[in-house]
Scaffold this motif. Structure first.
Motif, PDB file in Angstrom:
ATOM      1  N   LEU A 254      -5.782  -3.458   8.267  1.00 31.94           N
ATOM      2  CA  LEU A 254      -5.047  -4.026   6.391  1.00 31.94           C
ATOM      3  C   LEU A 254      -4.232  -2.021   6.233  1.00 31.94           C
ATOM      4  N   PRO A 255      -3.005  -2.045   6.092  1.00 28.74           N
ATOM      5  CA  PRO A 255      -2.341  -1.084   6.137  1.00 28.74           C
ATOM      6  C   PRO A 255      -2.650   0.382   5.347  1.00 28.74           C
ATOM      7  N   ALA A 256      -4.101  -0.731   3.813  1.00 30.55           N
ATOM      8  CA  ALA A 256      -4.192   0.387   2.927  1.00 30.55           C
ATOM      9  C   ALA A 256      -5.702  -0.346   3.014  1.00 30.55           C
TER      10      ALA A 256
ATOM     11  N   LEU B 225     -12.855   2.244   1.795  1.00 38.09           N
ATOM     12  CA  LEU B 225     -12.294   3.041   2.575  1.00 38.09           C
ATOM     13  C   LEU B 225     -13.618   2.477   3.466  1.00 38.09           C
ATOM     14  N   VAL B 226     -12.228   1.983   5.011  1.00 35.77           N
ATOM     15  CA  VAL B 226     -13.444   1.384   6.163  1.00 35.77           C
ATOM     16  C   VAL B 226     -13.240   2.200   6.698  1.00 35.77           C
TER      17      VAL B 226
ATOM     18  N   ARG C 189      -6.298 -10.180   2.156  1.00 36.10           N
ATOM     19  CA  ARG C 189      -7.854  -9.742   2.894  1.00 36.10           C
ATOM     20  C   ARG C 189      -8.734 -11.015   3.761  1.00 36.10           C
ATOM     21  N   PRO C 190      -9.102 -10.461   4.446  1.00 27.10           N
ATOM     22  CA  PRO C 190      -9.301 -11.028   5.670  1.00 27.10           C
ATOM     23  C   PRO C 190     -10.274 -12.245   5.357  1.00 27.10           C
TER      24      PRO C 190
ATOM     25  N   ALA D 204       1.076  -1.137  -0.626  1.00 25.25           N
ATOM     26  CA  ALA D 204       0.092   0.129   0.168  1.00 25.25           C
ATOM     27  C   ALA D 204       1.007   1.131  -0.509  1.00 25.25           C
ATOM     28  N   ARG D 205       2.021   1.389   0.306  1.00 26.45           N
ATOM     29  CA  ARG D 205       2.851   2.531   0.970  1.00 26.45           C
ATOM     30  C   ARG D 205       3.857   2.828  -0.359  1.00 26.45           C
ATOM     31  N   SER D 206       3.586   2.190  -1.091  1.00 23.52           N
ATOM     32  CA  SER D 206       5.014   1.883  -2.176  1.00 23.52           C
ATOM     33  C   SER D 206       4.685   2.478  -3.289  1.00 23.52           C
TER      34      SER D 206
END
Length: 454
Positions: free
Chosen positions: A71-73, A93-94, A42-43, A27-29
């Motif tokens: 999750l990180p994103a 967006l949760v 995914r859970p 997510a942050r890359s």
């Protein structure tokens, strides 16, 4: 709170079909995945784009959203499931902070392409007009100014009197007729009658309009078998057309002979040289009816059930209505969240939460899950608990703020407070019986029926 009937008529499920998730990079890359969490993250295989997910038991869905919030994103769902596999899906967006950011950054997160899932077809929007929920500034701001100007202090004062009168009449009826379904007898009747009184809808056409509203919105967010969809093609759109035709005719009449009602105010108002056209009036009326009636109805029904299954909170409320009623209404809205989701479209590349946040690309879709945000553990202590004394309670049941914050939030709160006060003062033993009959909708937390007694 709510959506327009034009949206509702075109909406059937939360995604095109059930299916997989297009994997993304970390997510942050900022890599090719557009900032989405990977499919492996995914859970439990939860797929928010699969209509079957919305038929799962509420605790199962709550657990899935809790995992998604960790999750990180934002996870991506529904990719490759459109025609020819071209649909890029959406980012979910949760978290409370992410929903607020998307709501309050309208220049980045656009409503204009459509806020429902799937987005309304262009021909539907051309035929029926755009609701304010599907507009960006400057058109959104212009329409909102016209509507806001029409809500004069005189009109608002009369509406509050109407709420008290209708609530009294409904509880009278409950006492004398002892109906079994709270939704039909009380929860749906109150907001419908208040809005019709406010708009100036003649009594003789109200039932016909209510029938069209029910036809236009009955399948919103609910998956249906192909055979059923083919058997009643366009039923929702035909109902919408009939309803808007009735309102347009009223608008023309009120231009010629204005009365002391909202339709007259809307079609005769002159704000910056503009007033509502007939098509705009029809779209606004659809918004009021489907948003104002459906969502308040659902909140009222959820509230009666919550107060039944949490007897300690019920005793606290009835022990001091003046002190706790306002808090109870907001906690009902938070806990039940009548509208589950709206979507937005990215106008530009954007890093969610700041310069080091997940990268969302221009043109990508995000879906704002208000129910998940209202159960975010980082904002609400013990979020699954129903606590009418919860303070503060920054719930997003009326939206996340910004230009699309619900115009009817004050009206909905007033309707709920007045109805509950009247009901519990006169019938303190009023309570639900059994579980509510819920629609497996991805769009709204709809109560189809709720048995009750007193």
């Amino acid at each position: 709170m709510g959506t327009t009937a034009s949206d509702a008529g075109a909406t059937t499920t939360s995604g095109a079909t059930a299916g997989g998730v297009r994997p993304g990079t970390d997510a942050r890359s900022g890599g090719e995945g557009g900032g989405s969490a990977t499919a492996a993250d995914r859970p439990g295989g939860a797929d928010l784009a699969d209509p079957a997910f919305w038929g799962l038991p509420a605790p199962v869905r709550a657990a899935a959203f809790a995992e998604l919030r960790r999750l990180p994103a934002p996870a991506r769902f529904g990719a490759g499931q459109g025609r020819g596999g071209r649909d890029r899906g959406f980012h979910a967006l949760v978290r409370h902070a992410d929903v607020v950011e998307a709501s309050r950054t309208p220049g980045v997160f656009l409503s204009g392409p459509g806020v429902t899932t799937p987005e309304p077809a262009r021909w539907v929007r051309l035929l029926f007009g755009d609701s304010m929920v599907n507009l960006d500034d400057p058109r959104h701001a212009q329409l909102r100014r016209i509507v806001s100007r029409a809500f004069t202090p005189r009109l608002l004062s009369r509406v509050e009197e109407d709420i008290r009168r209708v609530a009294t009449e409904l509880v009278d009826r409950v006492e004398h007729e002892r109906p079994r379904d709270f939704v039909n007898a009380v929860a749906a009747e109150l907001p419908f009658r208040v809005i019709c009184d406010m708009m100036g809808i003649p009594a003789e056409i109200r039932r016909a309009i209510l029938d069209q509203v029910n036809h236009a919105s009955e399948h919103t967010g609910v998956a249906r078998p192909l055979r059923e969809r083919l058997r009643t093609p366009g039923r929702g759109l035909r109902a919408l057309a009939r309803m808007q035709g009735m309102v347009a005719a009223l608008g023309r009449e009120r231009r010629r002979r204005p009365a002391d009602d909202l339709i007259s105010a809307l079609v005769t108002a002159d704000v910056d040289g503009r007033r509502l056209t007939g098509r705009e009036l029809g779209a606004f009326f659809s918004l009021l009816l489907v948003a104002g009636v459906e969502t308040t109805r659902n909140a009222l029904a959820h509230g009666l059930h919550l107060l039944t299954v949490h007897p300690d909170q019920r005793a606290l409320l009835l022990g001091d209505l003046d002190r706790h009623l306002g808090g109870a209404v907001d906690e009902i809205v938070r806990h039940s969240t009548p509208i589950i989701q709206f979507r937005r479209t990215l106008a530009v590349d954007h890093r969610l939460g700041g310069p080091d946040g997940p990268l969302l690309r221009a043109g990508e879709k995000v879906v704002l899950y208000y129910g998940s945000a209202n159960h975010d553990e980082t904002v609400f202590a013990d979020p699954e608990a129903f606590d009418i004394t919860r303070t503060p309670n920054p719930h997003l049941g009326f939206g996340g703020g910004g230009p699309h914050y619900c115009l009817g939030a004050h009206l909905a709160r007033q309707e709920m407070k007045v109805l509950y006060r009247e009901l519990f003062t006169r019938l303190p033993e009023a309570r639900s019986v059994g579980e509510p009959d819920l629609a497996p909708s991805s769009f709204d937390h709809r109560v189809r029926a709720l048995r009750f007694t007193f």
